[in-house]
Write a protein that holds these residues in place. Sequence first.
Motif, PDB file in Angstrom:
ATOM      1  N   GLU A 101     -18.922   7.368   9.399  1.00 18.95           N
ATOM      2  CA  GLU A 101     -17.761   8.273   9.553  1.00 18.95           C
ATOM      3  C   GLU A 101     -16.817   7.740  10.625  1.00 18.95           C
ATOM      4  N   ASP A 102     -17.381   7.305  11.757  1.00 19.91           N
ATOM      5  CA  ASP A 102     -16.547   6.859  12.886  1.00 19.91           C
ATOM      6  C   ASP A 102     -15.741   5.625  12.512  1.00 19.91           C
ATOM      7  N   HIS A 103     -16.448   4.673  11.922  1.00 19.23           N
ATOM      8  CA  HIS A 103     -15.801   3.425  11.509  1.00 19.23           C
ATOM      9  C   HIS A 103     -14.646   3.724  10.545  1.00 19.23           C
ATOM     10  N   CYS A 104     -14.933   4.527   9.527  1.00 22.21           N
ATOM     11  CA  CYS A 104     -13.897   4.827   8.522  1.00 22.21           C
ATOM     12  C   CYS A 104     -12.746   5.604   9.150  1.00 22.21           C
ATOM     13  N   ASP A 105     -13.072   6.511  10.078  1.00 20.21           N
ATOM     14  CA  ASP A 105     -12.034   7.327  10.689  1.00 20.21           C
ATOM     15  C   ASP A 105     -11.012   6.446  11.422  1.00 20.21           C
ATOM     16  N   ILE A 106     -11.517   5.449  12.163  1.00 19.57           N
ATOM     17  CA  ILE A 106     -10.608   4.554  12.903  1.00 19.57           C
ATOM     18  C   ILE A 106      -9.693   3.816  11.924  1.00 19.57           C
ATOM     19  N   TRP A 107     -10.287   3.270  10.879  1.00 22.83           N
ATOM     20  CA  TRP A 107      -9.490   2.512   9.901  1.00 22.83           C
ATOM     21  C   TRP A 107      -8.534   3.422   9.141  1.00 22.83           C
ATOM     22  N   PHE A 108      -9.016   4.601   8.769  1.00 22.90           N
ATOM     23  CA  PHE A 108      -8.193   5.542   8.012  1.00 22.90           C
ATOM     24  C   PHE A 108      -6.945   5.915   8.817  1.00 22.90           C
ATOM     25  N   ARG A 109      -7.167   6.224  10.116  1.00 24.71           N
ATOM     26  CA  ARG A 109      -6.034   6.619  10.963  1.00 24.71           C
ATOM     27  C   ARG A 109      -5.044   5.468  11.133  1.00 24.71           C
ATOM     28  N   GLN A 110      -5.588   4.250  11.193  1.00 22.33           N
ATOM     29  CA  GLN A 110      -4.713   3.086  11.329  1.00 22.33           C
ATOM     30  C   GLN A 110      -3.861   2.891  10.066  1.00 22.33           C
ATOM     31  N   PHE A 111      -4.493   3.061   8.902  1.00 20.99           N
ATOM     32  CA  PHE A 111      -3.726   2.929   7.647  1.00 20.99           C
ATOM     33  C   PHE A 111      -2.658   4.018   7.548  1.00 20.99           C
ATOM     34  N   LYS A 129      -1.134   5.421   9.996  1.00 20.69           N
ATOM     35  CA  LYS A 129      -0.063   5.050  10.928  1.00 20.69           C
ATOM     36  C   LYS A 129       0.849   3.990  10.290  1.00 20.69           C
ATOM     37  N   ILE A 130       0.218   3.035   9.637  1.00 23.99           N
ATOM     38  CA  ILE A 130       1.002   1.975   8.981  1.00 23.99           C
ATOM     39  C   ILE A 130       1.920   2.591   7.925  1.00 23.99           C
ATOM     40  N   LEU A 131       1.361   3.512   7.127  1.00 25.49           N
ATOM     41  CA  LEU A 131       2.164   4.129   6.055  1.00 25.49           C
ATOM     42  C   LEU A 131       3.316   4.941   6.639  1.00 25.49           C
ATOM     43  N   GLU A 132       3.053   5.620   7.760  1.00 33.88           N
ATOM     44  CA  GLU A 132       4.127   6.413   8.394  1.00 33.88           C
ATOM     45  C   GLU A 132       5.261   5.515   8.875  1.00 33.88           C
ATOM     46  N   GLY A 133       4.938   4.263   9.143  1.00 36.29           N
ATOM     47  CA  GLY A 133       5.952   3.318   9.628  1.00 36.29           C
ATOM     48  C   GLY A 133       6.955   2.889   8.563  1.00 36.29           C
ATOM     49  N   PHE A 134       6.660   3.157   7.294  1.00 40.10           N
ATOM     50  CA  PHE A 134       7.613   2.776   6.234  1.00 40.10           C
ATOM     51  C   PHE A 134       8.670   3.869   6.105  1.00 40.10           C
ATOM     52  N   SER A 135       9.651   3.812   6.988  1.00 33.43           N
ATOM     53  CA  SER A 135      10.608   4.918   7.079  1.00 33.43           C
ATOM     54  C   SER A 135      11.550   4.977   5.871  1.00 33.43           C
ATOM     55  N   ASN A 136      11.637   3.896   5.109  1.00 33.83           N
ATOM     56  CA  ASN A 136      12.538   3.889   3.945  1.00 33.83           C
ATOM     57  C   ASN A 136      11.946   4.639   2.752  1.00 33.83           C
ATOM     58  N   ARG A 137      10.672   4.996   2.832  1.00 32.77           N
ATOM     59  CA  ARG A 137      10.040   5.648   1.674  1.00 32.77           C
ATOM     60  C   ARG A 137      10.320   7.149   1.686  1.00 32.77           C
ATOM     61  N   PRO A 138      10.619   7.728   0.513  1.00 34.01           N
ATOM     62  CA  PRO A 138      10.959   9.163   0.504  1.00 34.01           C
ATOM     63  C   PRO A 138       9.747  10.056   0.784  1.00 34.01           C
ATOM     64  N   LYS A 139      10.020  11.167   1.451  1.00 34.34           N
ATOM     65  CA  LYS A 139       8.949  12.136   1.733  1.00 34.34           C
ATOM     66  C   LYS A 139       9.157  13.414   0.936  1.00 34.34           C
ATOM     67  N   SER A 140      10.398  13.606   0.519  1.00 32.58           N
ATOM     68  CA  SER A 140      10.705  14.827  -0.221  1.00 32.58           C
ATOM     69  C   SER A 140      11.793  14.531  -1.254  1.00 32.58           C
ATOM     70  N   ILE A 196       0.862  -1.192   0.000  1.00 28.77           N
ATOM     71  CA  ILE A 196       0.000   0.000   0.000  1.00 28.77           C
ATOM     72  C   ILE A 196       0.893   1.236   0.000  1.00 28.77           C
ATOM     73  N   PHE A 197       0.587   2.208  -0.858  1.00 32.10           N
ATOM     74  CA  PHE A 197       1.405   3.419  -0.826  1.00 32.10           C
ATOM     75  C   PHE A 197       0.614   4.684  -0.500  1.00 32.10           C
ATOM     76  N   SER A 198      -0.703   4.577  -0.427  1.00 27.59           N
ATOM     77  CA  SER A 198      -1.472   5.755  -0.026  1.00 27.59           C
ATOM     78  C   SER A 198      -2.862   5.331   0.430  1.00 27.59           C
ATOM     79  N   VAL A 199      -3.489   6.185   1.233  1.00 22.90           N
ATOM     80  CA  VAL A 199      -4.872   5.928   1.659  1.00 22.90           C
ATOM     81  C   VAL A 199      -5.625   7.260   1.624  1.00 22.90           C
ATOM     82  N   LYS A 200      -6.843   7.210   1.147  1.00 24.09           N
ATOM     83  CA  LYS A 200      -7.672   8.427   1.094  1.00 24.09           C
ATOM     84  C   LYS A 200      -9.087   8.068   1.537  1.00 24.09           C
ATOM     85  N   LEU A 201      -9.768   9.051   2.125  1.00 21.89           N
ATOM     86  CA  LEU A 201     -11.195   8.853   2.393  1.00 21.89           C
ATOM     87  C   LEU A 201     -11.923   9.025   1.068  1.00 21.89           C
TER      88      LEU A 201
END
Length: 535
Positions: A141-151, A153-164, A94-99
């Motif tokens: 909204e609540d259900h999606c918000d929990i899952w969205f935030r979790q995804f 967090k997972i994406l932020e954990g891929f520290s090897n991926r470039p941000k800039s 996974i490389f991105s998540v959007k509502l």
Amino acid sequence: MPRSRRSSRVSALEGGREEEAAAVPPAPLTSAQQTEAAAEQTVLRGIFEIGRGSCDVVLSERALRWRPIQPERPTGDSKYDMLCKEEFIELKDIFSVKLKRRCSVKQQRSGTLLGITLFICLKKEQNKLKNSTLDLINLSEDHCDIWFRQFKKILEGFSNRPKSLKILLNPQSHKKEAIQIYDEKVEPLLKLAGIKTDVTITEYEGHAVSLLKECELQGFDGVVCVGGDGSASEVAHALLLRAQKNAGMDTDGILTPVRAQLPLGLIPAGSTNVLAHSLHGISHVVTATLHIIMGHIQLVDVCTFSTTNKLLRFGFSAMFGFGGRTLALAEKYRWMSPNRRKDFAVMKTLAKLKPEDCEISFLPFNSSEDVQERRAQGSPKSDCNDQWQMIQGQFLNVSIMAIPCLCSVAPRGLAPNTRLNNGSMALIIARNTSRPEFIKHLKRYASVKNQFNFPFVETYTVAEVIVHPRNNSSRYNPEEEPRETASENSFPWNVDGDLMEVTSEVHVRLHPRLISLYGRSIEDTNDSKVTCNCL
Ligand SMILES: Nc1ncnc2c1ncn2[C@@H]1O[C@H](COP(=O)(O)OP(=O)(O)OP(=O)(O)O)[C@@H](O)[C@H]1O
């Protein structure tokens, strides 16, 4: 499409009934099993509509799995089992998540929430990567918000991926379509992945080198070049020069250069794209972009080209003789379209085929560890004198390649036995022969037959090479029109598709794993589709 498999542990969806049924206490888990078990532990579980039906969706540390929710059926119904097959994607893809929201034309922002969209990198045939989406539909909204935030967090954990990323774009590459390629195919994906970019459009040859000498690179995780081989090689050279300068090294007598600090991404937008093709196994813009986004990194061998203790440049491959002359001639016809120019130059150089009289010394590659270590520590040539070999004579072409050099006219590569980081170079020599025999050899690159199986072709696996031209025969001759080289008394070299003119011997040294490039090990393909118009 996401992967699907018949689940072997249906009880995972039944909340641990399997453990209750077990009569014997389980044996203690090994640490590998514990890690495996932790990776499979449920982080979130909920119901989403995926495709056309409601699914029971389970998110673990490593994967997202879902299984259609079906009404209960009598046990043992194999058709039912087939219908309920579990599907999954690995989170690392996974490389991105959007509502996901329904937006009408008037409603520019915040339309009705429909669910979550995951953006996924899929592996396709022949080393190709493709972006795809997976919609998880749920109107809460609540259900999606929990899952969205979790995804997130997972994406932020891929520290090897470039941000800039610092992007260098050559607007003149191939048929001047690099800007369009970037705008239409690259930038939208980088934006989707939330990567910040700073784009510089190069204005002249050498601009990338002068820019990377000075510019602030502190905030960037990588540099990306959008262009052909000449541009890519120039940017790699510039990054390596900068690394030596930062390390306080004198580049001229350099034996053990330091590694480039930032990884380099190559987006193929040139006419040959040998570097990107060798790196990714395919010359494909989306594949190259996704490797950058996913933070796939490969360490790649680099050569230094020097002449009497002066560094000429860093590069990946070089041709001297036929390959150098052809490029020198093609450069004179820049006004022609790239393909016509190259075909014309090949034909014309073949028509005036002549050998170079030279002496080639080379140090055969020795894989034994202590020799490698001595080389890594920069032992001068004299230390290994006994191993150096020398050949001399009339050569039609000399190729020195640290990478396989895959391209459309040589799908297995100009140097098929070399790898991106095997610590050695291929030295391929074509001695003087008749024109028809030499053409037969060239044509073999495009076929499945062995291009080296000719009595006049020799191949060596080497660590260093010195090419020493012995007479003036190939230097500029005013009687010849048009001039093949820009300056008198120089020999044309083709270094990664760039013309390098040198008046004396050239010393090529291999430096294992000197640069990080965005890409991943490629699978060999037996692509026999070849496009070559000129032979
Ligand atoms: N604005 C510019 N005008 C002219 N030349 C440029 C400009 N920007 C970069 N260059 C130079 O153009 C040269 C060739 O570009 P590049 O390799 O990208 O394209 P190409 O020759 O079409 O592709 P390939 O090398 O794959 O055949 C590079 O050496 C680069 O330094």
